[in-house]
Design a protein around this motif. Sequence first.
Motif, PDB file in Angstrom:
ATOM      1  N   VAL A 188      41.175  41.628  53.285  1.00  0.00           N
ATOM      2  CA  VAL A 188      42.290  40.587  53.012  1.00  0.00           C
ATOM      3  C   VAL A 188      42.132  40.202  51.985  1.00  0.00           C
ATOM      4  O   VAL A 188      43.405  39.457  51.263  1.00  0.00           O
ATOM      5  N   CYS A 189      41.360  39.530  51.050  1.00  0.00           N
ATOM      6  CA  CYS A 189      41.297  38.727  49.697  1.00  0.00           C
ATOM      7  C   CYS A 189      41.459  40.179  48.704  1.00  0.00           C
ATOM      8  O   CYS A 189      41.022  40.977  48.614  1.00  0.00           O
ATOM      9  N   ASP A 190      41.473  39.172  47.999  1.00  0.00           N
ATOM     10  CA  ASP A 190      42.073  40.633  46.027  1.00  0.00           C
ATOM     11  C   ASP A 190      40.528  41.512  45.662  1.00  0.00           C
ATOM     12  O   ASP A 190      39.232  41.254  46.214  1.00  0.00           O
ATOM     13  N   PRO A 191      40.735  42.699  45.461  1.00  0.00           N
ATOM     14  CA  PRO A 191      39.619  43.235  45.136  1.00  0.00           C
ATOM     15  C   PRO A 191      38.984  42.644  44.151  1.00  0.00           C
ATOM     16  O   PRO A 191      37.461  42.723  44.063  1.00  0.00           O
ATOM     17  N   GLY A 192      39.677  42.058  43.054  1.00  0.00           N
ATOM     18  CA  GLY A 192      38.155  40.859  42.040  1.00  0.00           C
ATOM     19  C   GLY A 192      37.476  40.069  42.421  1.00  0.00           C
ATOM     20  O   GLY A 192      36.601  39.731  42.557  1.00  0.00           O
ATOM     21  N   HIS A 193      37.651  40.155  44.297  1.00  0.00           N
ATOM     22  CA  HIS A 193      37.058  38.939  45.210  1.00  0.00           C
ATOM     23  C   HIS A 193      35.873  40.087  46.042  1.00  0.00           C
ATOM     24  O   HIS A 193      34.841  38.892  46.596  1.00  0.00           O
ATOM     25  N   ALA A 194      37.263  41.294  46.769  1.00  0.00           N
ATOM     26  CA  ALA A 194      36.140  41.909  48.079  1.00  0.00           C
ATOM     27  C   ALA A 194      36.599  42.872  47.157  1.00  0.00           C
ATOM     28  O   ALA A 194      37.389  43.901  47.635  1.00  0.00           O
ATOM     29  N   PRO A 195      35.457  43.649  45.841  1.00  0.00           N
ATOM     30  CA  PRO A 195      35.681  45.337  45.656  1.00  0.00           C
ATOM     31  C   PRO A 195      35.474  45.852  46.427  1.00  0.00           C
ATOM     32  O   PRO A 195      35.694  47.186  46.744  1.00  0.00           O
ATOM     33  N   THR A 221      34.867  47.825  49.237  1.00  0.00           N
ATOM     34  CA  THR A 221      35.511  48.205  50.230  1.00  0.00           C
ATOM     35  C   THR A 221      36.542  49.147  49.988  1.00  0.00           C
ATOM     36  O   THR A 221      36.727  50.024  49.264  1.00  0.00           O
ATOM     37  N   GLY A 222      37.340  49.885  51.562  1.00  0.00           N
ATOM     38  CA  GLY A 222      37.331  51.053  51.842  1.00  0.00           C
ATOM     39  C   GLY A 222      39.008  51.244  50.919  1.00  0.00           C
ATOM     40  O   GLY A 222      39.463  52.414  50.373  1.00  0.00           O
ATOM     41  N   THR A 223      39.622  50.172  51.179  1.00  0.00           N
ATOM     42  CA  THR A 223      41.198  50.323  50.681  1.00  0.00           C
ATOM     43  C   THR A 223      41.608  49.185  50.208  1.00  0.00           C
ATOM     44  O   THR A 223      42.680  48.178  50.629  1.00  0.00           O
ATOM     45  N   PRO A 224      41.090  48.807  48.535  1.00  0.00           N
ATOM     46  CA  PRO A 224      41.408  47.721  48.141  1.00  0.00           C
ATOM     47  C   PRO A 224      43.107  47.841  47.520  1.00  0.00           C
ATOM     48  O   PRO A 224      43.826  48.823  47.710  1.00  0.00           O
ATOM     49  N   GLU A 225      43.209  46.904  47.899  1.00  0.00           N
ATOM     50  CA  GLU A 225      45.139  46.002  47.631  1.00  0.00           C
ATOM     51  C   GLU A 225      45.572  45.071  46.346  1.00  0.00           C
ATOM     52  O   GLU A 225      44.560  44.103  47.560  1.00  0.00           O
ATOM     53  N   PRO A 226      45.491  45.563  45.674  1.00  0.00           N
ATOM     54  CA  PRO A 226      45.684  44.015  44.782  1.00  0.00           C
ATOM     55  C   PRO A 226      46.799  43.012  45.355  1.00  0.00           C
ATOM     56  O   PRO A 226      47.432  43.259  45.643  1.00  0.00           O
ATOM     57  N   GLY A 227      46.323  41.410  44.608  1.00  0.00           N
ATOM     58  CA  GLY A 227      47.505  40.412  45.192  1.00  0.00           C
ATOM     59  C   GLY A 227      47.291  39.691  46.227  1.00  0.00           C
ATOM     60  O   GLY A 227      47.922  39.184  46.679  1.00  0.00           O
ATOM     61  N   GLY A 228      45.341  39.998  47.109  1.00  0.00           N
ATOM     62  CA  GLY A 228      45.192  39.869  48.057  1.00  0.00           C
ATOM     63  C   GLY A 228      44.897  37.407  48.158  1.00  0.00           C
ATOM     64  O   GLY A 228      45.200  36.863  47.372  1.00  0.00           O
ATOM     65  N   LEU A 229      44.559  36.982  48.913  1.00  0.00           N
ATOM     66  CA  LEU A 229      43.710  35.917  49.066  1.00  0.00           C
ATOM     67  C   LEU A 229      42.974  35.676  47.938  1.00  0.00           C
ATOM     68  O   LEU A 229      41.661  36.621  48.207  1.00  0.00           O
ATOM     69  N   THR A 230      42.291  34.499  47.791  1.00  0.00           N
ATOM     70  CA  THR A 230      40.975  34.045  46.978  1.00  0.00           C
ATOM     71  C   THR A 230      40.037  34.243  48.351  1.00  0.00           C
ATOM     72  O   THR A 230      40.043  33.935  49.250  1.00  0.00           O
ATOM     73  N   ALA A 231      38.959  34.147  47.774  1.00  0.00           N
ATOM     74  CA  ALA A 231      37.332  34.273  48.795  1.00  0.00           C
ATOM     75  C   ALA A 231      37.569  32.818  48.809  1.00  0.00           C
ATOM     76  O   ALA A 231      37.703  32.538  50.130  1.00  0.00           O
ATOM     77  N   ARG A 232      38.065  32.063  48.784  1.00  0.00           N
ATOM     78  CA  ARG A 232      38.282  30.231  49.128  1.00  0.00           C
ATOM     79  C   ARG A 232      38.638  30.354  49.590  1.00  0.00           C
ATOM     80  O   ARG A 232      38.752  29.313  50.999  1.00  0.00           O
ATOM     81  N   GLN A 233      40.128  30.128  49.750  1.00  0.00           N
ATOM     82  CA  GLN A 233      41.611  30.601  50.923  1.00  0.00           C
ATOM     83  C   GLN A 233      41.011  31.222  51.836  1.00  0.00           C
ATOM     84  O   GLN A 233      40.571  30.372  53.405  1.00  0.00           O
TER      85      GLN A 233
END
Length: 341
Positions: free
Chosen positions: A250-257, A259-271
């Motif tokens: 659910v988090c952007d891959p920049g915050h959670a790389p 994972t099996g199916t990363p999808e750009p444009g997600g929540l931040t870790a803080r959110q």
Amino acid sequence: MTTSQRYGPQYGPDITFLGVPRCTWSDPATYADADVVILGAPFDGGTSHRPGTRFGPQYIRQTCYLPQDGSRPSLALRVDGLQGDLTVHDAGDVEMYSGDAERSVRDLQEAVHTITSNGAIPLVLGGDHTIAWPDAAGVAQHLGQGRVSMIHFDAHADTGDIEFGSLVGHGTPMRRLLESGAVRGDRFLQLGLRGYWPGPETLAWMAEQGMRSYEMTEIVARGLEECLTEAFAIATDECDGVFLSVDIDVCDPGHAPGTGTPEPGGLTARQLLDAVRRIAYELPVAGIDVVEVSPPYDHAEITSALANRVVLEALSGLARRRRDDRDGTTWDPRRPLLEGR
């Protein structure tokens, strides 16, 4: 597994989540005083793209720079979500077989139901999202079919019917849950969806079930807090408990790389952390799972560290809710860390 002997870890050393006491899920006497029982579900046999989530429970348990001493006082909530304000035990892993999905989900549901029926909240460390089906179904088996709502954080709806020739997999658990009657479609809330799957046919099926899915464009336009407040009202209507399922993607891959199916444009870790805290503090949480952490694809343990903190935010929120219920107090997020400063 039907014996009372504790299985321990399926992968890696025999550690518990940040050093909390051990227990055995099939022997309720070992967790008679527990508010929460952590359970590992090291299954990635339902993965459609990148594997490796079988190692998720090990890394979620251990990825922290602080001592593994079974204590974590929260700066934000002023409670200890591992001891004192909340009693947490770790039952180790359910033995799961990536080559036998049907057996694995059946065994996991038995473990989750046993924990729930003995008065503890199950907190399951995945594993891929296949496990959400037995996790929520095990809670509903005790609380009642259709009496548990679902709040589901994910980049993907996971409502496919047959994916890669199988009814059991990480793209299908939410459809299986709804079809079983464990969770009502009109009490099923999804947050963070985005990207290019599923297609129109599956979306039409979801609408027929009465599901409410907050795609990222809506979340950005309205604000996450407003969407959460709306979802909370639906989740607590005509239901006795809420199951929280957090797919780390659910988090952007920049915050959670990792994972099996990363999808750009997600929540931040803080959110995500703030949202999980709100849910645990404000809602009658009956079960939790944190899934799709794939350590082989992680970098510098970014994803594992986030998942560890998702677990801690949930536990701290539960602890704060119990303290406030007991003492008649109310947590104020605007309160300064240091009194008078």
